[in-house]
Design a protein around this motif. Structure first.
Motif, PDB file in Angstrom:
ATOM      1  N   GLY A  37       6.190   7.270  -6.605  1.00 47.60           N
ATOM      2  CA  GLY A  37       6.960   7.384  -5.228  1.00 47.60           C
ATOM      3  C   GLY A  37       7.953   8.427  -5.123  1.00 47.60           C
ATOM      4  N   SER A  38       8.232   9.015  -4.056  1.00 44.11           N
ATOM      5  CA  SER A  38       9.911   9.481  -4.354  1.00 44.11           C
ATOM      6  C   SER A  38      10.417   9.374  -3.386  1.00 44.11           C
ATOM      7  N   TYR A  39      11.903   9.525  -3.876  1.00 43.01           N
ATOM      8  CA  TYR A  39      12.873   8.490  -3.434  1.00 43.01           C
ATOM      9  C   TYR A  39      14.317   9.581  -2.463  1.00 43.01           C
ATOM     10  N   TYR A  40      14.121  10.430  -1.501  1.00 42.72           N
ATOM     11  CA  TYR A  40      15.029  10.907  -1.203  1.00 42.72           C
ATOM     12  C   TYR A  40      16.627  11.141  -0.793  1.00 42.72           C
ATOM     13  N   TYR A  41      17.551  10.901  -1.721  1.00 39.09           N
ATOM     14  CA  TYR A  41      18.979  10.415  -1.167  1.00 39.09           C
ATOM     15  C   TYR A  41      19.737  10.945   0.045  1.00 39.09           C
ATOM     16  N   ALA A  42      20.873  10.497   1.130  1.00 37.01           N
ATOM     17  CA  ALA A  42      21.166  11.225   1.793  1.00 37.01           C
ATOM     18  C   ALA A  42      22.113  11.836   1.086  1.00 37.01           C
ATOM     19  N   SER A  43      22.483  11.890  -0.348  1.00 36.73           N
ATOM     20  CA  SER A  43      23.147  12.881  -0.782  1.00 36.73           C
ATOM     21  C   SER A  43      22.448  14.297  -1.109  1.00 36.73           C
ATOM     22  N   GLY A  44      21.133  14.131  -1.022  1.00 34.28           N
ATOM     23  CA  GLY A  44      20.687  15.348  -1.543  1.00 34.28           C
ATOM     24  C   GLY A  44      19.964  15.710  -3.337  1.00 34.28           C
ATOM     25  N   GLY A  87       0.790  -1.118  -0.096  1.00 34.33           N
ATOM     26  CA  GLY A  87       0.060   0.092  -0.191  1.00 34.33           C
ATOM     27  C   GLY A  87       0.692   0.750   0.390  1.00 34.33           C
ATOM     28  N   HIS A  88       0.253   2.336   0.972  1.00 31.96           N
ATOM     29  CA  HIS A  88       1.422   3.220   1.189  1.00 31.96           C
ATOM     30  C   HIS A  88       2.153   3.446   1.599  1.00 31.96           C
ATOM     31  N   GLY A  89       3.466   3.637   2.187  1.00 30.01           N
ATOM     32  CA  GLY A  89       4.360   3.959   3.519  1.00 30.01           C
ATOM     33  C   GLY A  89       5.433   4.554   3.304  1.00 30.01           C
ATOM     34  N   VAL A  90       5.859   5.301   4.803  1.00 30.46           N
ATOM     35  CA  VAL A  90       7.320   6.402   4.197  1.00 30.46           C
ATOM     36  C   VAL A  90       8.743   5.311   5.221  1.00 30.46           C
ATOM     37  N   MET A  91       9.147   5.230   4.005  1.00 30.82           N
ATOM     38  CA  MET A  91       9.979   4.426   4.931  1.00 30.82           C
ATOM     39  C   MET A  91      11.601   5.351   5.262  1.00 30.82           C
ATOM     40  N   VAL A  92      12.404   5.571   6.266  1.00 31.72           N
ATOM     41  CA  VAL A  92      12.911   5.999   6.358  1.00 31.72           C
ATOM     42  C   VAL A  92      14.575   5.350   6.635  1.00 31.72           C
ATOM     43  N   PHE A  93      15.618   4.948   5.914  1.00 34.73           N
ATOM     44  CA  PHE A  93      16.194   4.283   5.646  1.00 34.73           C
ATOM     45  C   PHE A  93      17.681   4.419   6.552  1.00 34.73           C
ATOM     46  N   PRO A  94      18.469   3.463   7.144  1.00 40.99           N
ATOM     47  CA  PRO A  94      19.789   3.472   8.622  1.00 40.99           C
ATOM     48  C   PRO A  94      20.620   5.409   7.767  1.00 40.99           C
ATOM     49  N   ASP A  95      20.711   5.941   6.356  1.00 42.11           N
ATOM     50  CA  ASP A  95      21.053   6.919   6.043  1.00 42.11           C
ATOM     51  C   ASP A  95      20.590   8.100   6.396  1.00 42.11           C
ATOM     52  N   LYS A  96      19.092   7.405   6.478  1.00 41.78           N
ATOM     53  CA  LYS A  96      18.927   9.385   6.810  1.00 41.78           C
ATOM     54  C   LYS A  96      17.937   9.073   5.087  1.00 41.78           C
ATOM     55  N   SER A  97      18.026   8.837   4.257  1.00 42.39           N
ATOM     56  CA  SER A  97      17.675   8.353   2.945  1.00 42.39           C
ATOM     57  C   SER A  97      16.288   8.157   3.399  1.00 42.39           C
ATOM     58  N   LYS A  98      15.143   8.838   2.221  1.00 48.42           N
ATOM     59  CA  LYS A  98      13.510   8.158   2.904  1.00 48.42           C
ATOM     60  C   LYS A  98      13.070   7.965   1.647  1.00 48.42           C
ATOM     61  N   TYR A  99      12.406   7.187   1.531  1.00 49.75           N
ATOM     62  CA  TYR A  99      11.214   6.949   0.028  1.00 49.75           C
ATOM     63  C   TYR A  99      10.127   7.205   0.930  1.00 49.75           C
ATOM     64  N   ASP A 100       8.896   7.473  -0.098  1.00 48.14           N
ATOM     65  CA  ASP A 100       7.528   7.700   0.083  1.00 48.14           C
ATOM     66  C   ASP A 100       6.662   7.406  -0.881  1.00 48.14           C
ATOM     67  N   GLY A 101       5.988   6.924  -0.707  1.00 47.52           N
ATOM     68  CA  GLY A 101       5.621   6.163  -1.974  1.00 47.52           C
ATOM     69  C   GLY A 101       4.799   4.439  -1.883  1.00 47.52           C
ATOM     70  N   GLY A 102       4.453   3.953  -3.085  1.00 50.66           N
ATOM     71  CA  GLY A 102       3.732   2.247  -3.205  1.00 50.66           C
ATOM     72  C   GLY A 102       5.105   1.891  -2.807  1.00 50.66           C
ATOM     73  N   TRP A 103       4.090   0.504  -1.932  1.00 50.16           N
ATOM     74  CA  TRP A 103       4.706  -0.576  -1.414  1.00 50.16           C
ATOM     75  C   TRP A 103       3.590  -2.056  -2.661  1.00 50.16           C
ATOM     76  N   VAL A 104       4.258  -3.053  -2.591  1.00 51.58           N
ATOM     77  CA  VAL A 104       4.359  -4.630  -3.109  1.00 51.58           C
ATOM     78  C   VAL A 104       4.631  -5.171  -2.105  1.00 51.58           C
ATOM     79  N   ASP A 105       4.574  -5.801  -1.487  1.00 46.51           N
ATOM     80  CA  ASP A 105       5.053  -7.086  -1.281  1.00 46.51           C
ATOM     81  C   ASP A 105       5.993  -6.834  -0.272  1.00 46.51           C
ATOM     82  N   ASP A 106       6.275  -5.882   0.575  1.00 50.45           N
ATOM     83  CA  ASP A 106       7.557  -5.079   1.073  1.00 50.45           C
ATOM     84  C   ASP A 106       8.773  -4.701  -0.250  1.00 50.45           C
ATOM     85  N   LYS A 107       8.058  -4.501  -0.888  1.00 54.63           N
ATOM     86  CA  LYS A 107       9.638  -3.567  -2.247  1.00 54.63           C
ATOM     87  C   LYS A 107       8.364  -2.431  -2.083  1.00 54.63           C
ATOM     88  N   MET A 108       9.397  -1.273  -2.551  1.00 52.45           N
ATOM     89  CA  MET A 108       8.662  -0.407  -3.380  1.00 52.45           C
ATOM     90  C   MET A 108       8.445  -1.309  -4.603  1.00 52.45           C
TER      91      MET A 108
END
Length: 230
Positions: free
Chosen positions: A142-149, A117-138
């Protein structure tokens, strides 16, 4: 009753001989003294605070605290993972938030214990994904915000960029706009900071064939490009 107790012990070989030789319950206990049966030897179990079903499984809204991960002698103990949200017969179902001991977190929808469904995942390096998921995968939009900017906004499939999407490179202030296939940019525009643009096909995310539009000079250059040739 004694037989039932003995069979549940941690030393079945010794216990079987104990049943054959001893008839006195206390003598059996003496023999079991060499077996480690204390609670300290049992693996820590998750702790659920909330309603349960008829089988004692978490069912409804509540919170689960998981045992802390194992650490080395010189490492500090970290808190265990936590989950707060809905569960259905022992599985995460519906909306909930899971926080890992490494600092990562997921806040969104679950189906049958998987991110779906829809969810927001924040990773250990503080990058973030905000969007759709199916069976535990993006998967989906959605939008992926990398730690590098850097930022990618567009379609995903099975955890990879796939379909239409835009990738912004912060360090160079340029962006890819177009079509992706299994994580690789294959067709579209490469827009530079000064407006210079390449439009065409790409191989391994590098210009392959198309047209360069140079904004400063107005020059237009069309053809095939070999990245190795420079």
């Amino acid at each position: 009753r004694l037989t039932q107790i003995v069979k549940q012990g941690p030393c079945p070989t010794v216990l079987a001989s104990a049943q054959a030789v001893f008839t006195n319950y206390y003598e059996v206990l003496l023999l079991l003294g060499s077996c480690e049966m204390s609670d300290e030897d049992e693996k820590p179990q998750p702790k659920w605070e909330g309603p349960v079903d008829s089988d004692g499984l978490p069912h409804g809204k509540g919170s689960m605290t998981y045992p802390p991960p194992p650490v080395g002698e010189d490492e500090e103990e970290k808190p265990g993972d936590t989950y707060t949200g809905h569960m259905e017969h022992g599985k995460k179902q519906g909306s909930g938030k899971y926080v890992w001991s490494n600092g990562a977190s997921y806040n969104g929808e679950y189906v049958a214990n998987k991110k779906h469904g829809h969810g927001v995942m924040v990773f250990p390096d503080k990058s973030k994904y905000d969007g759709g998921w199916v069976d535990d995968k993006m998967d989906g939009e959605g939008s992926y915000y990398y730690a590098s900017g850097d930022i990618y906004t567009g379609s995903f499939k099975q955890g990879k960029k796939h379909g239409s999407g835009m990738y912004y490179f912060k360090a160079h202030s340029c962006q890819f706009m177009g079509i992706w296939s299994e994580g690789i940019f294959v067709e579209g525009k490469w827009v530079h900071r000064d407006g210079t643009t390449f439009k065409g096909s790409f191989e391994a995310s590098v210009p392959s064939e198309g047209t360069f539009y140079f904004s400063s000079s107005g020059l237009v250059q069309q053809g095939s490009y070999n990245a190795k040739a420079g």
